[in-house]
Design an enzyme around this catalytic site. Structure first.
Site, PDB file in Angstrom:
ATOM      1  N   ARG A  49       0.644  -1.166   0.027  1.00 41.18           N
ATOM      2  CA  ARG A  49      -0.055  -0.085  -0.050  1.00 41.18           C
ATOM      3  C   ARG A  49       0.882   1.218   0.084  1.00 41.18           C
ATOM      4  O   ARG A  49       0.759   2.138  -0.825  1.00 41.18           O
ATOM      5  CB  ARG A  49      -0.979  -0.093   1.287  1.00 41.18           C
ATOM      6  CG  ARG A  49      -2.164  -0.720   0.934  1.00 41.18           C
ATOM      7  CD  ARG A  49      -2.721  -1.526   2.239  1.00 41.18           C
ATOM      8  NE  ARG A  49      -1.564  -2.412   2.716  1.00 41.18           N
ATOM      9  CZ  ARG A  49      -1.723  -3.850   2.198  1.00 41.18           C
ATOM     10  NH1 ARG A  49      -2.654  -4.096   1.485  1.00 41.18           N
ATOM     11  NH2 ARG A  49      -0.841  -4.593   2.630  1.00 41.18           N
ATOM     12  N   THR A  50       1.766   1.311   0.873  1.00 37.30           N
ATOM     13  CA  THR A  50       2.702   2.440   0.947  1.00 37.30           C
ATOM     14  C   THR A  50       3.405   2.953  -0.019  1.00 37.30           C
ATOM     15  O   THR A  50       3.412   4.041  -0.856  1.00 37.30           O
ATOM     16  CB  THR A  50       3.583   2.547   2.369  1.00 37.30           C
ATOM     17  OG1 THR A  50       2.735   2.106   3.493  1.00 37.30           O
ATOM     18  CG2 THR A  50       4.091   4.033   2.477  1.00 37.30           C
ATOM     19  N   LYS A  77      26.127  -4.588  -1.281  1.00 38.19           N
ATOM     20  CA  LYS A  77      27.518  -4.518  -1.053  1.00 38.19           C
ATOM     21  C   LYS A  77      28.022  -3.874   0.007  1.00 38.19           C
ATOM     22  O   LYS A  77      29.122  -3.542   0.382  1.00 38.19           O
ATOM     23  CB  LYS A  77      28.022  -3.706  -2.585  1.00 38.19           C
ATOM     24  CG  LYS A  77      27.705  -4.360  -3.792  1.00 38.19           C
ATOM     25  CD  LYS A  77      28.130  -3.543  -4.837  1.00 38.19           C
ATOM     26  CE  LYS A  77      27.181  -3.397  -6.410  1.00 38.19           C
ATOM     27  NZ  LYS A  77      27.389  -2.439  -7.069  1.00 38.19           N
ATOM     28  N   ARG A  98      11.200   3.800   3.676  1.00 37.58           N
ATOM     29  CA  ARG A  98      10.864   2.738   4.675  1.00 37.58           C
ATOM     30  C   ARG A  98      12.085   1.982   5.014  1.00 37.58           C
ATOM     31  O   ARG A  98      12.862   1.471   4.090  1.00 37.58           O
ATOM     32  CB  ARG A  98       9.727   1.813   4.088  1.00 37.58           C
ATOM     33  CG  ARG A  98       9.397   0.516   4.897  1.00 37.58           C
ATOM     34  CD  ARG A  98       8.320  -0.058   4.577  1.00 37.58           C
ATOM     35  NE  ARG A  98       7.142   0.528   5.010  1.00 37.58           N
ATOM     36  CZ  ARG A  98       5.814   0.061   5.043  1.00 37.58           C
ATOM     37  NH1 ARG A  98       5.600  -0.835   4.417  1.00 37.58           N
ATOM     38  NH2 ARG A  98       4.720   1.159   5.334  1.00 37.58           N
ATOM     39  N   HIS A 126       4.800   5.617  11.660  1.00 35.21           N
ATOM     40  CA  HIS A 126       4.120   5.502  10.303  1.00 35.21           C
ATOM     41  C   HIS A 126       3.467   6.743  10.022  1.00 35.21           C
ATOM     42  O   HIS A 126       2.163   6.530  10.033  1.00 35.21           O
ATOM     43  CB  HIS A 126       3.495   4.178   9.948  1.00 35.21           C
ATOM     44  CG  HIS A 126       3.258   3.696   8.519  1.00 35.21           C
ATOM     45  ND1 HIS A 126       3.411   4.676   7.538  1.00 35.21           N
ATOM     46  CD2 HIS A 126       2.902   2.736   8.115  1.00 35.21           C
ATOM     47  CE1 HIS A 126       3.044   4.079   6.510  1.00 35.21           C
ATOM     48  NE2 HIS A 126       2.821   2.804   6.613  1.00 35.21           N
TER      49      HIS A 126
HETATM   50  N1   CP Z   1      -0.322  -0.069   5.558  1.00 34.61           N
HETATM   51  C1   CP Z   1       0.648  -0.293   5.272  1.00 34.61           C
HETATM   52  O1   CP Z   1       1.910   0.255   5.687  1.00 34.61           O
HETATM   53  O2   CP Z   1       0.767  -1.263   4.174  1.00 34.61           O
HETATM   54  P1   CP Z   1       2.094  -1.948   3.281  1.00 34.61           P
HETATM   55  O3   CP Z   1       3.064  -2.368   4.453  1.00 34.61           O
HETATM   56  O4   CP Z   1       1.605  -2.760   2.448  1.00 34.61           O
HETATM   57  O5   CP Z   1       2.700  -0.375   2.767  1.00 34.61           O
END
Ligand code: CP
Length: 299
Positions: A49-50, A77, A98, A126
């Site tokens: 999603r993100t 590496k 991320r 998040h």
């Molecule tokens: N909600 C969320 O962060 O989903 P993903 O891990 O799929 O990005």
């Protein structure tokens, strides 16, 4: 981090996200908004999603996307986060990161001449998920003030609930927590929420929490955060939302989940109009369109 946002900033982002939602629904062209801009997606952990909603957001606004993946980059590496971020900043106008470390976004921001958006930092925060969660509550219920919002599941490791609890302190809400023993909300989050005079209640079961919850925010017990499989097995599968349990909730109660789910929300619930989690995932794109427009100075 979630606590960097003011109510005024939220209002502006949500207003813009709402206009983008309408524009997309009416097929209005938006590709002039971020034309010429480049976004680097730097993902050191898995995402659907993100990653895809940021990608789609940038493409809908006319920008371009650079994909940096841990498994196919020079991280293999031995390149450090700082060196990778410095390099990608030279190729892009904004970095979306991320990473499994809770401190990664801060470290990246320190060395990057470009804005860094935290797209999930380990068991820490998040923040963009919290933005889309609050936007979803507004879209589904019409307001946030006055609501009882119940967070369920892995509150210890769940970065989404850490950010959401912090962001919700900008509103007049009552937060309830339901979790397996050992997966309680971290004390620093509880203390932050308490310092903003937001009421918090710990419930021992879904049956206790459901009847007066306006929002039920389910989360997955995160297998990947457990060092010991036996500990995971002890916690998994204990809090499962089913159609039968939802008979205890009100007709206007909204069920959210950041997704992905394992088994904590029965798929039998998907047809219930109160199940808003796939709408929530879609709203993430509009919120990220608004955020990118704001961060890149085109709002
Ligand atoms: N909600 C969320 O962060 O989903 P993903 O891990 O799929 O990005």
């Amino acid at each position: 981090a979630a606590e960097n946002f003011s109510r005024d900033a939220l209002y502006r982002i949500f207003y813009l996200a709402g206009t983008y939602r309408t524009s997309v629904a009416k097929d209005r062209p938006l590709d002039h908004v971020l034309k010429g801009k480049v976004m680097a997606l730097m993902f050191y952990e898995a995402s659907t999603r993100t990653s895809c909603s940021f990608d789609s957001a940038m493409q809908r606004l006319g920008g371009r996307v650079l994909h940096f993946n841990e498994s196919t980059s020079s991280v293999k590496k031995g390149e450090t986060l700082e060196d990778s971020v410095r390099t990608m900043a030279g190729y892009s106008d904004v970095i979306v990161l991320r990473h499994p470390s809770p401190t990664a976004a801060g470290r990246a921001a320190e060395v990057s001449p470009r804005p860094v958006i935290n797209a999930g930092s380990g068991t820490g925060e998040h923040p963009t998920q919290a933005l889309l969660d609050v936007f979803t509550i507004r879209e589904e219920i019409g307001t946030v003030n006055g609501l009882t919002i119940t967070m369920v599941g892995d509150l210890k490791n769940g970065r989404t609930v850490h950010s959401l609890a912090r962001l919700l302190t900008l509103y007049k809400v009552h937060l309830k927590y339901v979790c397996p023993p050992g997966l309680e909300m971290p004390q620093e989050v509880v203390d932050f929420v308490a310092a903003q005079a937001v009421k918090q209640t710990h419930c021992t079961s879904l049956e206790e929490a459901l009847p007066d919850s306006d929002v039920i925010y389910m989360t997955r017990v995160q297998r990947e955060r457990f060092a010991d499989t036996a500990d995971y097995e002890r916690c998994a599968g204990r809090l499962v939302l089913t159609p039968q349990l939802m008979t205890l909730a009100g007709p206007r109660t909204v069920v959210l989940h950041p997704l992905p789910r394992v088994d904590e929300v029965s798929t039998e619930l998907d047809g219930d109009p109160r199940a808003a989690y796939f709408r929530q995932a879609e709203y993430g794109m509009y919120v990220r369109m608004a955020l990118l427009t704001t961060v890149l100075g085109r709002a």
